[in-house]
Design a protein around this motif. Sequence first.
Motif, PDB file in Angstrom:
ATOM      1  N   HIS A  58      18.353  -2.652 -14.459  1.00  0.00           N
ATOM      2  CA  HIS A  58      19.172  -1.511 -15.158  1.00  0.00           C
ATOM      3  C   HIS A  58      18.889  -0.207 -14.219  1.00  0.00           C
ATOM      4  O   HIS A  58      17.672   0.155 -14.121  1.00  0.00           O
ATOM      5  CB  HIS A  58      19.111  -1.224 -16.399  1.00  0.00           C
ATOM      6  CG  HIS A  58      20.398  -0.604 -16.858  1.00  0.00           C
ATOM      7  ND1 HIS A  58      20.725   0.817 -16.812  1.00  0.00           N
ATOM      8  CD2 HIS A  58      21.147  -1.072 -18.115  1.00  0.00           C
ATOM      9  CE1 HIS A  58      22.044   0.812 -17.264  1.00  0.00           C
ATOM     10  NE2 HIS A  58      22.184   0.017 -18.153  1.00  0.00           N
ATOM     11  N   PRO A  59      19.872   0.486 -13.651  1.00  0.00           N
ATOM     12  CA  PRO A  59      19.677   1.602 -12.692  1.00  0.00           C
ATOM     13  C   PRO A  59      19.456   2.550 -13.501  1.00  0.00           C
ATOM     14  O   PRO A  59      19.748   2.832 -14.694  1.00  0.00           O
ATOM     15  CB  PRO A  59      20.931   1.581 -11.763  1.00  0.00           C
ATOM     16  CG  PRO A  59      22.080   1.003 -12.739  1.00  0.00           C
ATOM     17  CD  PRO A  59      21.541  -0.311 -13.541  1.00  0.00           C
ATOM     18  N   ASP A  60      18.879   3.737 -12.901  1.00  0.00           N
ATOM     19  CA  ASP A  60      18.725   5.094 -13.472  1.00  0.00           C
ATOM     20  C   ASP A  60      20.448   5.411 -13.360  1.00  0.00           C
ATOM     21  O   ASP A  60      21.458   5.307 -12.884  1.00  0.00           O
ATOM     22  CB  ASP A  60      18.256   6.032 -12.693  1.00  0.00           C
ATOM     23  CG  ASP A  60      16.764   5.773 -12.592  1.00  0.00           C
ATOM     24  OD1 ASP A  60      16.097   5.357 -13.318  1.00  0.00           O
ATOM     25  OD2 ASP A  60      16.198   6.382 -11.575  1.00  0.00           O
ATOM     26  N   GLU A 100      30.252  -9.715  -6.643  1.00  0.00           N
ATOM     27  CA  GLU A 100      29.804 -10.762  -7.753  1.00  0.00           C
ATOM     28  C   GLU A 100      28.466 -11.035  -7.875  1.00  0.00           C
ATOM     29  O   GLU A 100      27.610 -10.725  -6.988  1.00  0.00           O
ATOM     30  CB  GLU A 100      30.334 -12.143  -7.067  1.00  0.00           C
ATOM     31  CG  GLU A 100      30.274 -13.406  -7.987  1.00  0.00           C
ATOM     32  CD  GLU A 100      30.716 -14.686  -7.516  1.00  0.00           C
ATOM     33  OE1 GLU A 100      30.402 -15.684  -7.889  1.00  0.00           O
ATOM     34  OE2 GLU A 100      31.056 -14.623  -6.326  1.00  0.00           O
ATOM     35  N   GLY A 101      27.860 -10.912  -9.281  1.00  0.00           N
ATOM     36  CA  GLY A 101      26.656 -10.967  -9.645  1.00  0.00           C
ATOM     37  C   GLY A 101      26.259  -9.700  -9.931  1.00  0.00           C
ATOM     38  O   GLY A 101      25.003  -9.300 -10.294  1.00  0.00           O
ATOM     39  N   THR A 102      26.907  -8.623 -10.043  1.00  0.00           N
ATOM     40  CA  THR A 102      26.491  -7.429 -10.496  1.00  0.00           C
ATOM     41  C   THR A 102      26.116  -7.302 -12.106  1.00  0.00           C
ATOM     42  O   THR A 102      26.769  -8.182 -12.880  1.00  0.00           O
ATOM     43  CB  THR A 102      27.978  -6.450 -10.539  1.00  0.00           C
ATOM     44  OG1 THR A 102      28.213  -5.978  -9.322  1.00  0.00           O
ATOM     45  CG2 THR A 102      27.466  -4.933 -11.035  1.00  0.00           C
ATOM     46  N   PRO A 103      25.096  -6.654 -12.527  1.00  0.00           N
ATOM     47  CA  PRO A 103      24.538  -7.181 -13.844  1.00  0.00           C
ATOM     48  C   PRO A 103      25.619  -6.733 -14.891  1.00  0.00           C
ATOM     49  O   PRO A 103      26.465  -6.020 -14.567  1.00  0.00           O
ATOM     50  CB  PRO A 103      23.440  -6.073 -13.806  1.00  0.00           C
ATOM     51  CG  PRO A 103      23.059  -5.865 -12.327  1.00  0.00           C
ATOM     52  CD  PRO A 103      24.180  -6.132 -11.520  1.00  0.00           C
ATOM     53  N   GLU A 104      25.441  -7.047 -16.079  1.00  0.00           N
ATOM     54  CA  GLU A 104      26.519  -6.858 -17.157  1.00  0.00           C
ATOM     55  C   GLU A 104      26.801  -5.590 -17.613  1.00  0.00           C
ATOM     56  O   GLU A 104      27.593  -5.286 -18.197  1.00  0.00           O
ATOM     57  CB  GLU A 104      26.005  -7.803 -18.233  1.00  0.00           C
ATOM     58  CG  GLU A 104      27.027  -7.695 -19.456  1.00  0.00           C
ATOM     59  CD  GLU A 104      26.519  -8.647 -20.686  1.00  0.00           C
ATOM     60  OE1 GLU A 104      27.451  -8.852 -21.567  1.00  0.00           O
ATOM     61  OE2 GLU A 104      25.495  -9.055 -20.559  1.00  0.00           O
TER      62      GLU A 104
END
Length: 226
Positions: A58-60, A100-104
């Motif tokens: 998870h990014p900032d 595609e594959g971007t986190p939820e």
Amino acid sequence: MTTDPADRGVHEEHRVQGVDHAAFPTFDPAATVRFYRDTLKFPVVHSICAAGWGPAEHPDFIHFFFDIGNDDRIAFFYYFGHEPVGDPAARGDAWARLPEGTPEFFANSRHLAIHVDSEEDLLEYRRRLDDSAWPCEMQVMHETIESIYTHDPNGYMIEITRALRPVTPQEDLDAALTIDALCEVASGPEPSLDKLLTRKAELIVERAADWDAAQQAPSGTGAVPR
């Protein structure tokens, strides 16, 4: 199917109180602020700066809110280090689409938050969810709210939330400073949460000096803080 009146009365003891906020992602927070705050005159009322939140991938991010009346809000997430794919002139999801594959987390940023008045009400809705095909997935204490989350049958995230305490005027001021810093940093090279917090600290110092000068100015000079 009819409902027993006595049963209906029990259910009506726990009522949602309308929309707390509807939330969306943004790739252009400066333009978003210009549209909602500066053009439509919706005040910035709260912001959350989050570093190292949630799963490792998870990014900032910054989560910021505009008042749209009747205690309802529209909110946006800006994720540091994520850029849109495709034509920026396209509308809606066509622009917001990521590889595609971007986190939820990105899909979950689009959600509806519904407000309840008390912990008792929140736990009652959790009980209803946990007894259903869509159990509560997460219960979280945020800065000023406690929320439960699930996904509806269409895959949309739904949040039910209660206030832990009122948001103070000082927090409103903090949100305004945060958003001003965000607009500057996000418009520059390689925006990051560290850069935002550094710029925010600089703005606090600058505006404190302006405030001191205004306080010391002779009455009637018209000097006011920025």
